[in-house]
Design an enzyme around this catalytic site. Sequence first.
Site, PDB file in Angstrom:
ATOM      1  N   SER A 185      -8.886  16.456  26.133  1.00 21.69           N
ATOM      2  CA  SER A 185      -8.607  16.501  24.697  1.00 21.69           C
ATOM      3  C   SER A 185      -8.851  15.154  24.041  1.00 21.69           C
ATOM      4  O   SER A 185      -8.575  14.993  22.863  1.00 21.69           O
ATOM      5  CB  SER A 185      -7.168  16.922  24.457  1.00 21.69           C
ATOM      6  OG  SER A 185      -6.297  15.914  24.907  1.00 21.69           O
ATOM      7  N   TYR A 216     -20.352   7.910  21.622  1.00 18.88           N
ATOM      8  CA  TYR A 216     -20.841   7.444  22.912  1.00 18.88           C
ATOM      9  C   TYR A 216     -21.906   8.381  23.496  1.00 18.88           C
ATOM     10  O   TYR A 216     -22.319   8.208  24.632  1.00 18.88           O
ATOM     11  CB  TYR A 216     -19.672   7.288  23.893  1.00 18.88           C
ATOM     12  CG  TYR A 216     -18.665   6.235  23.470  1.00 18.88           C
ATOM     13  CD1 TYR A 216     -19.085   4.980  23.025  1.00 18.88           C
ATOM     14  CD2 TYR A 216     -17.302   6.489  23.527  1.00 18.88           C
ATOM     15  CE1 TYR A 216     -18.170   4.010  22.635  1.00 18.88           C
ATOM     16  CE2 TYR A 216     -16.377   5.518  23.150  1.00 18.88           C
ATOM     17  CZ  TYR A 216     -16.808   4.286  22.703  1.00 18.88           C
ATOM     18  OH  TYR A 216     -15.902   3.330  22.335  1.00 18.88           O
ATOM     19  N   ASN A 267      -9.135  10.877  25.231  1.00 16.34           N
ATOM     20  CA  ASN A 267      -9.555   9.563  25.712  1.00 16.34           C
ATOM     21  C   ASN A 267     -10.414   9.634  26.971  1.00 16.34           C
ATOM     22  O   ASN A 267     -11.347   8.860  27.130  1.00 16.34           O
ATOM     23  CB  ASN A 267      -8.328   8.676  25.958  1.00 16.34           C
ATOM     24  CG  ASN A 267      -7.693   8.229  24.652  1.00 16.34           C
ATOM     25  OD1 ASN A 267      -8.369   8.076  23.645  1.00 16.34           O
ATOM     26  ND2 ASN A 267      -6.382   8.046  24.656  1.00 16.34           N
ATOM     27  N   ASN A 300      -6.096   5.369  20.020  1.00 14.10           N
ATOM     28  CA  ASN A 300      -6.927   6.285  19.226  1.00 14.10           C
ATOM     29  C   ASN A 300      -6.061   7.299  18.489  1.00 14.10           C
ATOM     30  O   ASN A 300      -5.546   8.230  19.086  1.00 14.10           O
ATOM     31  CB  ASN A 300      -7.936   6.988  20.138  1.00 14.10           C
ATOM     32  CG  ASN A 300      -8.912   5.994  20.749  1.00 14.10           C
ATOM     33  OD1 ASN A 300      -9.425   5.119  20.061  1.00 14.10           O
ATOM     34  ND2 ASN A 300      -9.135   6.094  22.051  1.00 14.10           N
ATOM     35  N   LYS A 321     -12.243  -0.775  26.385  1.00 12.64           N
ATOM     36  CA  LYS A 321     -13.420  -0.063  25.867  1.00 12.64           C
ATOM     37  C   LYS A 321     -13.080   1.415  25.709  1.00 12.64           C
ATOM     38  O   LYS A 321     -12.503   2.021  26.618  1.00 12.64           O
ATOM     39  CB  LYS A 321     -14.596  -0.224  26.819  1.00 12.64           C
ATOM     40  CG  LYS A 321     -15.262  -1.572  26.673  1.00 12.64           C
ATOM     41  CD  LYS A 321     -16.679  -1.557  27.241  1.00 12.64           C
ATOM     42  CE  LYS A 321     -17.340  -2.897  27.015  1.00 12.64           C
ATOM     43  NZ  LYS A 321     -17.850  -3.058  25.642  1.00 12.64           N
ATOM     44  N   LYS A 375      -8.705   4.814  30.169  1.00 13.33           N
ATOM     45  CA  LYS A 375      -9.493   5.871  30.799  1.00 13.33           C
ATOM     46  C   LYS A 375     -10.888   5.432  31.268  1.00 13.33           C
ATOM     47  O   LYS A 375     -11.438   6.029  32.196  1.00 13.33           O
ATOM     48  CB  LYS A 375      -9.630   7.049  29.832  1.00 13.33           C
ATOM     49  CG  LYS A 375      -8.328   7.806  29.618  1.00 13.33           C
ATOM     50  CD  LYS A 375      -8.021   8.712  30.804  1.00 13.33           C
ATOM     51  CE  LYS A 375      -6.799   9.592  30.544  1.00 13.33           C
ATOM     52  NZ  LYS A 375      -6.501  10.433  31.730  1.00 13.33           N
ATOM     53  N   GLY A 390      -6.474   7.553  37.402  1.00 11.82           N
ATOM     54  CA  GLY A 390      -5.107   8.054  37.228  1.00 11.82           C
ATOM     55  C   GLY A 390      -4.150   6.907  36.980  1.00 11.82           C
ATOM     56  O   GLY A 390      -4.061   6.001  37.804  1.00 11.82           O
TER      57      GLY A 390
END
Lengths: 304, 304
Positions: free
Chosen positions: A88, A125, A90, A293, A58, A63, A164
Amino acid sequence: MEGVNQLKNKKYAADIDSIKGAHTRISPFIHKTPVLSSTSLNSISGKQLFFKCECFQKGGAFKIRGASNAIFSLEDDQAAKGVVTHSSGNHAAAISLAAKLRGIPAYVVIPKNAPACKVENVRRYGGQVIWSEATMQSRESTATAVQQRTGANLIHPFNDKRGGLISGVTLAAKSINPSIRVLAAEPMGADDAARSKLSGRLITLSDTNTIADGLRASLGDLTWPVVRDLVDDIVVLDENEIIKAMRLCYEILKLAVEPSGAIGLAAILSDQCKQKPYWKDMRKIAIVLSGGNVDLGVLWESLK
Amino acid sequence: MEGVNQLKNKKYAADIDSIKGAHTRISPFIHKTPVLSSTSLNSISGKQLFFKCECFQKGGAFKIRGASNAIFSLEDDQAAKGVVTHSSGNHAAAISLAAKLRGIPAYVVIPKNAPACKVENVRRYGGQVIWSEATMQSRESTATAVQQRTGANLIHPFNDKRGGLISGVTLAAKSINPSIRVLAAEPMGADDAARSKLSGRLITLSDTNTIADGLRASLGDLTWPVVRDLVDDIVVLDENEIIKAMRLCYEILKLAVEPSGAIGLAAILSDQCKQKPYWKDMRKIAIVLSGGNVDLGVLWESLK
C-alpha cells in the site's frame, strides 16, 4: 536468556552476518540518515531519546534497505525479468526505486485504499501500477497473476529474509548486545503482532483499521519467530496517541513524518509504557522514525 | 568590487571579526544544525542545493544566535535588569530562551496578530508577554514603556549589530570569498528591502500582508547599508510561490518549516530567478531554512 541462545543456533531468517552482508550490498544506494535529539522531548519523556530519521531515507522510509537488498541479491538472469510486489505504499515505492537503480522493471500491485502520495512515489520511480482490492487476498492473487504473466521475481512486502524492520533491528541489536531491550509499537486497529505474542502463535488479521497505513501489513512466518522469541514487548497505541506523537514530531522535531513514523514516539510517551516494569530501567532510547510520506492536502488547501 | 572595498573600511555594523567573536560567545547555547540535500530537489532546480536546517535550531529558528549573542554580551549589572523586545514570534521566543539561560527576566511585547505557536514558545521559555497592536508604532511604544518601567535592555528585533540574518550571512560570506553571490528573498506583501534597493534609500512599510509572518519586519539603519551595498539581488515572491516551496519542504525534504522558512527555496524555484543573468552561473546554492514554527491546527483537526 533463551532468545540469545536461539540466536546462536541461527534458527531465524537472518543473522548478524547476513545483516552485515546486506549493509555492504545496499550502502551505495541508501542514505546514512542522521540521528537527532531534542531537549524538549527528553524533558517530556524523562528519558534520553535518539531519533533515527529514516523519514530522510531514499523514498522517505526504511523500505529501500530491504528492497535494494532483495533486488541486488538477484542473479542477472533472474533480475532481467523484473520484480513484482504488493504494497500500500512505502515498500511499493522502494521496490520501484531499487528496480530503477538496477535497470529492471517493477510491477507493483497497490490496494485501492493506498495514500495518493505513496502511489505518486511509485510512479515517480517508474514502477508499473496494478490496482487490487484492499484485502490481503486480492493483493496476493493479483501479484501471483502478474508473476505468472511476466516471470518477475516476487519481493514480498513483509515476509522476506532480505528485509523487515522489527525483525532486522531485533536480530542486529540482540547480536551486538543481548541486554538491549527491543520494544515494538503497533496500532490498536492492526495489532496482529501483539495478539500473536499473547497467544503464542502467528495470528493474521483479515481486516485492519488505522491511520498508520504503513502498519497495516501482518507478520509472516519468517518474521514471527523473531518477534515471538526476541522482541521484549509490544506496545499497542490508539489513534489519538499516534496523532499526538505525530504532532510532536512536527512541532518539536520539525520533522514531517507519517502516522506510522510517529508510532515509536507514541509508545514511549504512552501511559501504558510508563506502567511497564522495565520503564524505570530505560535511560537511553533509540526510536526509528519511518517514514515521512503523508498526504497533507488539507493543510495546503487551507493555506490557499 | 565596490562592496568588498567597503567591507575593508569596516563601515558596517559588524565584520568577520565580530561575527567570529559572536560565534565563540554563543556556541555553548546553540545547535550546530545539519546541512541536508535532496536528489529530487537538485533535479527539480537543476542546481546542487544545500539546506542549512535552522528549523532544527533551538527555538526553531536562527534567532537564538542573535538573541544569545546580545544577551551574553551584556555586563552583569546591565543584564540583571533583564531584557525587553518586541516581536511577532521567533525573535521573541529566542530572547526568552537566551534570557532564561542567563537567568534574567525577558519582557516580550507581542503584536496581537502573532501566531499562537510562537506565543506558546515565548511562554514555554519563561518570557513575560505584553500585548501590543499589530503596528510597528504600537510595538515600539509599548516596548519603550516597559523599558522605562523596568530598566531592561532593549534587544531590537531586526536592527541590532549583534544579530540579523541577511546582513550577517552577507558580511560573513563576502569576507570569506567575495565571489559568493548572496540573494535575499522577500514576500511581495512585505517587500521593503526590494523597494529600498530599487530606490537607493531605506524604505519601511507601515503595513505588511503575507503568510510569511517571520518576514514582516523591516530593514533598519544598521542592516540597510549591507543590503544596499553587498546583497547581490532580492527576489520577490508571491504567496503561492511561498506555499508551493513550503509544500516541497514537507513532501520532499520531510521538514516542517514555516512559510518564512521556505522562502529561500521559493526564490530558487521561481521563474523570476531563472530569468536573471546570473542564473546560469550558479551551480552550488546554500539555502537557509529558518524557521520551523507554524500553526498546523487545521491538519490536526482533520486527523481527529
